[in-house]
Design a protein around this motif. Structure first.
Motif, PDB file in Angstrom:
ATOM      1  N   SER A 206       0.819  -1.220   0.000  1.00 19.16           N
ATOM      2  CA  SER A 206       0.000   0.000   0.000  1.00 19.16           C
ATOM      3  C   SER A 206       0.853   1.270   0.000  1.00 19.16           C
ATOM      4  O   SER A 206       0.356   2.353  -0.290  1.00 19.16           O
ATOM      5  CB  SER A 206      -0.927   0.011   1.222  1.00 19.16           C
ATOM      6  OG  SER A 206      -0.173  -0.029   2.420  1.00 19.16           O
ATOM      7  N   HIS A 207       2.141   1.148   0.317  1.00 23.14           N
ATOM      8  CA  HIS A 207       3.024   2.316   0.383  1.00 23.14           C
ATOM      9  C   HIS A 207       4.170   2.225  -0.625  1.00 23.14           C
ATOM     10  O   HIS A 207       5.156   2.955  -0.521  1.00 23.14           O
ATOM     11  CB  HIS A 207       3.600   2.464   1.801  1.00 23.14           C
ATOM     12  CG  HIS A 207       2.577   2.800   2.840  1.00 23.14           C
ATOM     13  ND1 HIS A 207       1.656   1.901   3.295  1.00 23.14           N
ATOM     14  CD2 HIS A 207       2.323   3.956   3.510  1.00 23.14           C
ATOM     15  CE1 HIS A 207       0.873   2.476   4.209  1.00 23.14           C
ATOM     16  NE2 HIS A 207       1.261   3.722   4.354  1.00 23.14           N
ATOM     17  N   TYR A 208       4.022   1.331  -1.560  1.00 23.33           N
ATOM     18  CA  TYR A 208       5.080   1.072  -2.532  1.00 23.33           C
ATOM     19  C   TYR A 208       5.501   2.351  -3.269  1.00 23.33           C
ATOM     20  O   TYR A 208       6.685   2.602  -3.486  1.00 23.33           O
ATOM     21  CB  TYR A 208       4.576   0.017  -3.518  1.00 23.33           C
ATOM     22  CG  TYR A 208       5.535  -0.361  -4.617  1.00 23.33           C
ATOM     23  CD1 TYR A 208       6.500  -1.340  -4.418  1.00 23.33           C
ATOM     24  CD2 TYR A 208       5.469   0.240  -5.867  1.00 23.33           C
ATOM     25  CE1 TYR A 208       7.377  -1.705  -5.424  1.00 23.33           C
ATOM     26  CE2 TYR A 208       6.343  -0.104  -6.887  1.00 23.33           C
ATOM     27  CZ  TYR A 208       7.288  -1.086  -6.656  1.00 23.33           C
ATOM     28  OH  TYR A 208       8.155  -1.436  -7.665  1.00 23.33           O
ATOM     29  N   SER A 209       4.528   3.172  -3.638  1.00 24.59           N
ATOM     30  CA  SER A 209       4.815   4.347  -4.467  1.00 24.59           C
ATOM     31  C   SER A 209       5.509   5.474  -3.709  1.00 24.59           C
ATOM     32  O   SER A 209       5.951   6.456  -4.311  1.00 24.59           O
ATOM     33  CB  SER A 209       3.520   4.889  -5.076  1.00 24.59           C
ATOM     34  OG  SER A 209       2.628   5.305  -4.052  1.00 24.59           O
ATOM     35  N   ALA A 210       5.632   5.337  -2.385  1.00 21.11           N
ATOM     36  CA  ALA A 210       6.229   6.416  -1.589  1.00 21.11           C
ATOM     37  C   ALA A 210       7.753   6.434  -1.660  1.00 21.11           C
ATOM     38  O   ALA A 210       8.372   7.412  -1.256  1.00 21.11           O
ATOM     39  CB  ALA A 210       5.790   6.292  -0.129  1.00 21.11           C
ATOM     40  N   PHE A 211       8.352   5.369  -2.185  1.00 21.02           N
ATOM     41  CA  PHE A 211       9.811   5.251  -2.149  1.00 21.02           C
ATOM     42  C   PHE A 211      10.416   5.117  -3.544  1.00 21.02           C
ATOM     43  O   PHE A 211       9.826   4.502  -4.443  1.00 21.02           O
ATOM     44  CB  PHE A 211      10.223   4.033  -1.311  1.00 21.02           C
ATOM     45  CG  PHE A 211       9.777   4.111   0.117  1.00 21.02           C
ATOM     46  CD1 PHE A 211      10.508   4.819   1.062  1.00 21.02           C
ATOM     47  CD2 PHE A 211       8.600   3.494   0.528  1.00 21.02           C
ATOM     48  CE1 PHE A 211      10.089   4.898   2.379  1.00 21.02           C
ATOM     49  CE2 PHE A 211       8.171   3.564   1.844  1.00 21.02           C
ATOM     50  CZ  PHE A 211       8.914   4.280   2.775  1.00 21.02           C
ATOM     51  N   GLN A 212      11.581   5.685  -3.687  1.00 23.48           N
ATOM     52  CA  GLN A 212      12.390   5.485  -4.886  1.00 23.48           C
ATOM     53  C   GLN A 212      13.751   4.952  -4.450  1.00 23.48           C
ATOM     54  O   GLN A 212      14.360   5.473  -3.521  1.00 23.48           O
ATOM     55  CB  GLN A 212      12.574   6.794  -5.654  1.00 23.48           C
ATOM     56  CG  GLN A 212      13.345   6.615  -6.962  1.00 23.48           C
ATOM     57  CD  GLN A 212      13.488   7.933  -7.722  1.00 23.48           C
ATOM     58  OE1 GLN A 212      14.265   8.798  -7.319  1.00 23.48           O
ATOM     59  NE2 GLN A 212      12.722   8.069  -8.787  1.00 23.48           N
ATOM     60  N   PHE A 213      14.207   3.893  -5.118  1.00 21.25           N
ATOM     61  CA  PHE A 213      15.475   3.258  -4.783  1.00 21.25           C
ATOM     62  C   PHE A 213      16.532   3.583  -5.839  1.00 21.25           C
ATOM     63  O   PHE A 213      16.226   3.698  -7.036  1.00 21.25           O
ATOM     64  CB  PHE A 213      15.320   1.734  -4.706  1.00 21.25           C
ATOM     65  CG  PHE A 213      14.457   1.255  -3.567  1.00 21.25           C
ATOM     66  CD1 PHE A 213      14.185   2.054  -2.462  1.00 21.25           C
ATOM     67  CD2 PHE A 213      13.915  -0.035  -3.574  1.00 21.25           C
ATOM     68  CE1 PHE A 213      13.398   1.605  -1.409  1.00 21.25           C
ATOM     69  CE2 PHE A 213      13.130  -0.495  -2.545  1.00 21.25           C
ATOM     70  CZ  PHE A 213      12.863   0.321  -1.455  1.00 21.25           C
ATOM     71  N   ARG A 214      17.774   3.667  -5.395  1.00 21.51           N
ATOM     72  CA  ARG A 214      18.888   3.882  -6.309  1.00 21.51           C
ATOM     73  C   ARG A 214      20.094   3.073  -5.832  1.00 21.51           C
ATOM     74  O   ARG A 214      20.334   2.966  -4.630  1.00 21.51           O
ATOM     75  CB  ARG A 214      19.277   5.360  -6.376  1.00 21.51           C
ATOM     76  CG  ARG A 214      18.237   6.261  -7.009  1.00 21.51           C
ATOM     77  CD  ARG A 214      18.674   7.717  -6.923  1.00 21.51           C
ATOM     78  NE  ARG A 214      17.675   8.604  -7.516  1.00 21.51           N
ATOM     79  CZ  ARG A 214      17.682   9.931  -7.381  1.00 21.51           C
ATOM     80  NH1 ARG A 214      18.648  10.512  -6.673  1.00 21.51           N
ATOM     81  NH2 ARG A 214      16.749  10.673  -7.947  1.00 21.51           N
ATOM     82  N   ILE A 215      20.849   2.536  -6.781  1.00 22.89           N
ATOM     83  CA  ILE A 215      22.129   1.904  -6.476  1.00 22.89           C
ATOM     84  C   ILE A 215      23.225   2.908  -6.799  1.00 22.89           C
ATOM     85  O   ILE A 215      23.244   3.489  -7.888  1.00 22.89           O
ATOM     86  CB  ILE A 215      22.350   0.621  -7.306  1.00 22.89           C
ATOM     87  CG1 ILE A 215      21.271  -0.423  -6.987  1.00 22.89           C
ATOM     88  CG2 ILE A 215      23.739   0.048  -7.056  1.00 22.89           C
ATOM     89  CD1 ILE A 215      21.354  -1.012  -5.595  1.00 22.89           C
TER      90      ILE A 215
END
Length: 814
Positions: free
Chosen positions: A67-76
């Motif tokens: 339900s909160h997937y869209s709240a985060f952005q990941f980067r390597i």
């Protein structure tokens, strides 16, 4: 409506506390890290591409917080962006003010760092808590709504690992906990590992299938291996040369099934940027190898805890590491794993001498053994590094400084890493001049056999790794969790996982206050007071004793009751005596009295605070787990005292007293079974059903269930009149087990006590053993089905049992 956790002052407290602590970043390099720098460079080069790691990290997020997937952005990001170290960075998304865009950007050197950063943010900005399902699961009631996530400071939060490696597992966890896991359960565990920042996990599943293929090349048939492998519940000890054949033979379907599972495990670990540790050849060979290679240096080891040295499972065979065949088999094993798995992390676990003493104590001989063991790995992988459990150095007095140095220095510097396995209680690094210059990992062992006992040393965890890492000429290269069984004492593992990222000692009192809020999703002053009590009692064990649970209910004494002298043992804690102590009059029998290191009255006070908070917290699964565990702990110690009262009545020839007190003891066991039935984490059913679900037919189902039942009761072999030397080692406080096994066993003992007093004859110890062992064998072969889901109200049951047994009993110093 928002959770009570969402008060501005509390959020600011969390943010301020953690931001200040993470901004002070120390240099993470040690002498030990320099020694293994080549391994780290190779692992960095061969890691999965960033796109693969990101996809795997996002998949974890989807499973954890859909339900909160869209709240985060990941980067390597590169190590260069982290100052040449491993780190994660938390930042506000530049467009977070636009509806529908991510709010928090989490960057990390690997997928593991990214997910550790996610966990750090969830923990300290959202007040969330991540635990194993059995210990309460994921608490996200305090999570904010999309669009209102707490912002981090404008400059971001930058957290470096103080030390590069974060190890996980013990060689026996694979049997005490993982024995019956399918991919669904393994996927959850790998998610949990990544969120804790674990990057160096053992990967032992499926190795028997590899061995089957390897030994075929040395003319050993599959039927020859029927006697070599242990059963599914005892593979850990089969692998370590302790036993063979016990619980077996392994069906081919099991072997095939486990190899498929291992490949899934490894793929996922590699996708996340982990470096799984594969097994290596330790010298453990099937008996048939003697016939194929009659001139090989193969010796038969001595008895390892079997009752009568039964050759069907006792006294395994070890190929001398100096024999040329050793390197051939070692190379073949490494090469077969590379063929099956397609890649490796170049680090291999091998524990040749784990609870097996070398035949010669000459340092020159030991050095030649170590060199040959490593040559076996290196011949299959030129970049191999040997990872060795350091348990032998604290377990076996054979390992004096010359012998220890000989083994540690038999391998080129940087090619051997030692696990200081029990460092929170008995650290070896500080007494061995940092393992005589060899890289090591500071580990918390904590749990033996998966026993359920509220126990820990939080202060040692909070400062031990920092003390070791900052000591002069330190060779420390990592931290680790090396418990024998998981899914218990979540507070201990929550703190230990943080030490992979903490540069300074943790203020445990402040930390424990935060923990209770995160654990239940809201601030309840009474609960914080209760946890402060628990911190200073059950989680402050400083007596140095190894905590194998020997509570009377789950580890019933196998002795004549007349030879136990019940005296007032003046254990002191807060100036109060806490227990009577049972002492043997005769040294010919063994009775391990239960471990008690704290004031029982203090813990009962904590339980009162827990119960009083029930109206506010009873909807929380984490609270219900802790409430049951704390109630169980208090009742278990009450049962120990009650048993001593029964012994006193017996020694006073008070048959009526024995009858009345023993009836109360048995009633307590029955009531505790009902308490444990109130939470999924304390059920016998899932353990047995998960074993049966791996079976392909009725015969396998019986075999697997027997393995599962035997491991948690008698463990190893017995005769009709002599119990296993490892009886109750794997004991569990599980609903179903108390009602159908522990209770009836105690009833048999009490029956013989009463008969002894009524007849005027002595206690018939042999008859008691005969009947107990008969009960055990019958139960181990039983097929009755147990619930896999909880039933009952935890708060009501706990309150009722407190009123019935603990309030005003006079048994405790309360």
């Amino acid at each position: 409506m928002d959770s009570p956790f969402r008060s501005v002052s509390l959020i600011l407290f969390f943010i301020t506390t953690i931001t200040l602590s993470t901004l002070a970043v120390a240099q993470s390099s040690t002498i030990g890290v320099q020694y293994i720098s080549r391994l780290l460079d190779i692992q960095d080069r061969e890691r999965a591409p960033p796109s693969v790691q990101l996809a795997a990290a996002y998949a974890v997020l989807q499973r954890l917080l859909p339900s909160h997937y869209s709240a985060f952005q990941f980067r390597i990001i590169s190590k260069k962006q982290c100052g040449g170290e491993y780190c994660f960075i938390l930042r506000n998304h530049p467009s977070s003010y636009i509806r529908g865009t991510p709010e928090i950007v989490i960057s990390g050197v690997t997928g593991v760092e990214v997910l550790a950063g996610l966990h750090w943010y969830l923990r300290y900005w959202c007040g969330s808590h991540i635990s194993w399902d059995k210990t309460g699961g994921v608490q996200v009631a305090s999570m904010p709504k999309l669009g209102s996530f707490p912002r981090v400071q404008d400059a971001g939060v930058f957290v470096k690992r103080p030390i590069p490696l974060n190890y996980y597992q013990n060689a026996v966890t694979s049997s005490y906990t993982f024995a019956w896991w399918d991919w669904k359960r393994w996927e959850k565990e790998i998610d949990w590992m990544a969120l804790q920042g674990i990057n160096l996990p053992l990967a032992f599943t499926g190795q028997e299938t590899i061995w089957q293929k390897v030994f075929q090349k040395f003319n050993i048939s599959n039927s020859d291996l029927d006697d070599f492998f242990g059963g599914p519940g005892f593979l850990a000890w089969s692998r370590m040369s302790n036993l063979h054949g016990w619980g077996g033979p392994l069906p081919q379907s099991w072997l095939d099934q486990q190899l498929v599972l291992q490949k899934k495990i490894l793929v996922r670990m590699y996708e996340l940027g982990m470096n799984p540790v594969l097994p290596a050849f330790s010298g453990n060979v099937p008996a048939a190898l003697q016939n194929v290679f009659p001139s090989a240096k193969i010796t038969q080891l001595g008895n390892w805890f079997s009752v009568k040295s039964d050759p069907r499972w006792c006294c395994t065979y070890l190929l001398d590491a100096t024999d040329p065949l050793f390197i051939e088999i070692g190379r073949a094993f490494i090469e077969q794993q590379l063929k099956e798995y397609g890649r490796t992390s170049h680090i291999y676990n091998c524990d040749t001498f784990d609870e097996n003493t070398p035949p010669v104590d000459s340092p020159e001989y030991i050095s030649s053994l170590g060199a040959a063991i490593y040559s076996g790995m290196q011949s299959g992988d030129s970049d191999a590094v040997w990872l060795m459990q350091g348990w032998l150095f604290s377990y076996d007095p054979f390992w004096r400084p010359p012998q220890m140095k000989a083994l540690l220095h038999s391998v080129p510097l940087g090619k051997l890493v030692v696990l200081d396995l029990f460092a929170e209680v008995k650290p070896i690094w500080s007494t061995s001049k940092q393992f005589y210059g060899v890289p090591y990992i500071w580990c918390m062992l904590h749990n033996f056999a998966g026993n359920i006992e509220m126990y820990g040393i939080l202060d040692s965890i909070a400062f031990g790794p920092v003390e070791a890492r900052t000591s002069e000429n330190t060779t420390m290269v990592g931290v680790g969790m090396s418990m024998e069984g998981i899914e218990q004492n979540p507070v201990v593992y929550d703190l230990m996982s943080e030490m992979a990222f903490q540069h300074e000692n943790v203020d445990v009192k402040a930390w424990i206050n935060q923990y209770s809020v995160r654990r239940y999703g809201r601030s309840v002053p009474a609960i914080q007071d209760a946890w402060n009590v628990l911190y200073h009692t059950v989680y402050n064990c400083t007596d140095g004793a190894t905590d194998k649970n020997r509570d009377v209910i789950v580890a019933f004494p196998d002795v004549d009751p007349s030879i136990i002298s019940v005296t007032e043992g003046k254990y002191q804690n807060y100036g109060k005596p806490v227990s009577k102590k049972a002492v043997l009059k005769s040294e010919t029998s063994s009775y391990d009295h239960p471990h008690l290191w704290y004031s029982t009255s203090e813990v009962i006070r904590a339980l009162e605070l827990f119960i009083a908070s029930g109206n506010e917290l009873s909807a929380s699964n984490t609270y219900r787990y802790d409430l049951i565990d704390l109630t169980r702990q208090a009742l278990a110690k009450y049962a120990n005292e009650l048993f001593l009262n029964i012994l006193e009545a017996y020694q006073l020839n008070d048959a009526h007293g024995v009858f009345q007190l023993s009836r109360r003891f048995l009633e307590l066991v029955e009531d505790m079974d009902g308490l444990l039935a109130c939470h999924d984490g304390f059920l016998l059913g899932p353990w047995l059903e998960s074993a049966k679900q791996l079976a392909q037919n009725e015969e396998q189902e019986k075999q697997y269930e027997w393995n599962a039942r035997t491991q948690i009761t008698m463990w190893f072999d017995n005769t009709q009149e002599e119990a296993s030397l490892l009886r109750d080692y794997g004991n569990k406080y599980w609903s179903g087990l108390l009602r159908d096994y522990y209770g009836p066993r105690a009833a048999i003992y009490f029956k013989y006590m009463i008969e002894s007093l009524e007849s005027g004859d002595g206690f018939r110890l042999k008859d008691w053993r005969r009947e107990w062992i008969k009960l055990t064998n019958y139960w181990q072969n039983g097929r009755n089905v147990y619930p896999v889901e909880s039933n009952g109200d935890a708060l009501i049951t706990s309150q009722w049992l407190y009123n019935k047994y603990l309030q005003g009993t006079g048994v405790f110093d309360h």
